[in-house]
Design a protein around this motif. Structure first.
Motif, mmCIF file in Angstrom:
data_model
loop_
_atom_site.group_PDB
_atom_site.id
_atom_site.type_symbol
_atom_site.label_atom_id
_atom_site.label_comp_id
_atom_site.label_asym_id
_atom_site.label_seq_id
_atom_site.Cartn_x
_atom_site.Cartn_y
_atom_site.Cartn_z
ATOM 1 N N PHE A 165 0.821 -1.213 0.000
ATOM 2 C CA PHE A 165 0.000 0.000 0.000
ATOM 3 C C PHE A 165 0.855 1.263 0.000
ATOM 4 O O PHE A 165 0.594 2.210 -0.745
ATOM 5 N N ILE A 166 1.912 1.279 0.819
ATOM 6 C CA ILE A 166 2.648 2.517 1.057
ATOM 7 C C ILE A 166 3.588 2.876 -0.096
ATOM 8 O O ILE A 166 3.760 4.054 -0.420
ATOM 9 N N ILE A 167 4.208 1.890 -0.738
ATOM 10 C CA ILE A 167 5.166 2.212 -1.811
ATOM 11 C C ILE A 167 4.474 2.843 -3.018
ATOM 12 O O ILE A 167 4.911 3.895 -3.509
ATOM 13 N N PRO A 168 3.379 2.255 -3.551
ATOM 14 C CA PRO A 168 2.672 2.948 -4.645
ATOM 15 C C PRO A 168 2.144 4.320 -4.233
ATOM 16 O O PRO A 168 2.148 5.251 -5.040
ATOM 17 N N LEU A 169 1.708 4.447 -2.974
ATOM 18 C CA LEU A 169 1.223 5.747 -2.491
ATOM 19 C C LEU A 169 2.345 6.782 -2.535
ATOM 20 O O LEU A 169 2.144 7.922 -2.982
ATOM 21 N N TYR A 170 3.534 6.391 -2.096
ATOM 22 C CA TYR A 170 4.696 7.281 -2.117
ATOM 23 C C TYR A 170 5.091 7.662 -3.545
ATOM 24 O O TYR A 170 5.312 8.832 -3.853
#
Length: 526
Positions: free
Chosen positions: A293-298
């Motif tokens: 979730f966090i890597i694509p969001l970043y």
């Protein structure tokens, strides 16, 4: 209960069963993330608000978590082959109806039904694959299944992005239909059921247990999905659902421990390895879904990448997991203790989190992520199969199916907790970092003034009026502060998630016991 009978398959029959089960598991997991990149298109097409369209994800997740603990009982009631094939058919028909939805209400209802069919596929696929292999090859069977579990969340965003960019959002559901039809036909033809004892009459069915489980888990999943959006306990609905979840869980546990024919056999949690496996499944779900979730969001919010680019970034990590699977399976078959593999995997996942903490900046490139994400793949490879096999290693017969259902549910809940906590932490930590940076940014400092006037001068050189250029320079500086605060928050998240894995290492080494016998899943019942 069930009688003894071998479900081991050989040759082409085993290959067909394995491919069918893996594809069903992958389809189910892909559908948890594939819609994320299509929400904006759905919103415009169906005339829905962002809050309404987010229910497309929430409804599916709630249905998943409700149905997983009941898979063992439902399989015994209807027969595993019939239950598995019916789940595939429900998932496929609901996919078609999702694509044909003309309103947001229709789409949410059909997504819930799709989640009921899909949730059953995940755990039942695991047992079908495992039982089709002889005992000496069951670690490899777990590796095949877990590879599908790891691939699913990674493939969802790029596949969804490609479909939305080149076709339209209904096709993210339509692609399930041909695979679902073939899988249902193959399941009916090739999958076999254990020989269960006579199913219980309706008067003995634990209807109260089903109601309490649905209320407790459904309320908890809603809280996790919508808590941040509704500002947690400032919302009366969140408060009410928290009470429902707490009381529902307490009453459910009491009911299952006292009723003669429970819908979920909680007594199986007396096994120490299963308890540890359930906890580790939660931690693994937190790390897997949280980092997915966090890597694509970043990359999308800070680096400006599109959904397809963000999804493709995760492919090397997935390939590394695929490379690791047969190696880990062989190591387990040769007697390497599960706890050492899990401990090393957690240390490696901590290293991945620490390296990510160090490399992310507002200008980090894709090349900086390559080896870091390869390390992530190694860590997940060392965690996934050993956790799955260790959790079931000291169980026997029907207990194995019940244990697998607990592990599957906790992995899903771990992912939900991970995304909820990360979202909440981000929104609040960014404010703290922004305030801290602003306090150290003295607008009367000569260096700051020179920087602002330099930006304004550059804008004036392009024809902008002096007063507009100065205002734009201040706005740009404010945006830079916001970006820096967001990056610092992402860094904090990676560091804290890594520390969580590191803290688990001594508990893994102390509390996991080595099984003296091979895991026998031939009598498992989902």
């Amino acid at each position: 209960m069930l009688q003894q009978n071998s479900l081991v398959e050989y040759g082409s029959r085993r290959v067909i069963i394995t491919i069918t089960a893996v594809f069903c598991a992958v389809l189910e997991i892909i559908d948890t993330t594939i819609v994320n990149v299509a929400l904006n298109n759905m919103k415009g097409s169906l005339g829905a608000t962002l809050s309404e369209v987010s229910w497309v994800i929430t409804a599916y997740s709630i249905a998943n978590v409700i149905i997983v603990p009941m898979t063992s009982w439902l399989s015994q009631q209807f027969g595993r082959r019939n239950y598995f094939a019916a789940s595939v058919i429900i998932f496929t028909v609901a996919s078609f109806m999702c694509g044909n939805s003309t309103s947001i209400s229709e789409l949410i209802i059909f997504r819930f039904i799709q989640g009921l069919g899909g949730g059953a596929l995940l755990v039942t696929s695991q047992t079908i694959i495992t039982e089709s292999y002889p005992p000496e090859k069951r670690a490899m069977a777990q590796a095949i299944y877990v590879l599908g579990v790891i691939i699913g969340p990674t493939l969802g965003p790029p596949l969804g992005g490609y479909i939305v960019d080149h076709f339209s959002w209904p096709y993210i559901f339509y692609i399930n239909i041909p695979v679902g039809i073939v899988a249902a036909l193959l399941a009916l033809q090739y999958v076999r059921s254990p020989k269960y004892a006579e199913k219980r009459p309706a008067s003995e069915v634990d209807w109260l247990g089903i109601f309490l489980l649905t209320a407790a888990v459904g309320a908890l999943q809603y809280i996790l999905e919508k808590g941040q959006e509704d500002d947690w306990f400032s919302s009366n609905l969140i408060i009410v659902l928290t009470v429902v979840a707490g009381l529902g869980l307490y009453c459910f546990i009491w009911r299952e421990m006292t009723y003669q024919y429970p819908i979920v056999e909680l007594r199986v949690l007396k096994d120490g390895n299963l308890r540890m496996g359930v906890i580790l499944s939660f931690v693994q779900g937190f790390g897997l879904f949280g980092s997915t979730f966090i890597i694509p969001l970043y990359t999308q919010t800070i680096l400006g990448w599109d959904a397809t680019q963000s999804g493709m970034l995760m492919i090397p990590s997935t390939l590394m997991v695929a490379f690791m699977m047969p190696i880990i399976g062989q190591m387990i078959q040769r007697g390497v203790p599960h706890k050492y593999l899990i401990a090393v995997g957690m240390i490696i996942f901590f290293v991945y989190s620490l390296l990510t903490y160090k490399i992310i900046t507002p200008q980090t490139g894709a090349e900086n992520f390559f080896w870091v994400l390869m390390i992530r793949g190694v860590g997940l490879g060392l965690l996934s199969v050993p956790i799955s096999t260790m959790a079931l290693s000291t169980l026997k017969g029907v207990e194995i199916g019940q244990g697998a259902a607990f592990s599957g549910m906790m992995r899903q809940l771990g992912g939900s907790f991970g995304v909820a906590l990360i979202t909440t932490y981000l929104s609040r930590d960014i404010i703290g970092h922004r305030s801290n940076i602003a306090n150290h940014l003295d607008m009367y400092d000569p260096d700051v003034q020179n920087r602002i006037h330099g930006i304004a001068a550059g804008m004036q050189a392009k024809g902008m009026a002096p007063n507009v250029a100065l205002k734009s320079a201040y706005t740009l500086m404010d945006g830079t502060v916001s970006v820096q605060a967001t990056v610092l928050s992402y860094m904090d998240i990676f560091l804290y998630v890594g520390c969580m894995f590191l803290i688990c290492v001594p508990f893994v080494l102390i509390f996991i016991k080595r099984s003296k016998a091979k895991v026998s899943m031939a009598d498992a019942a989902h």
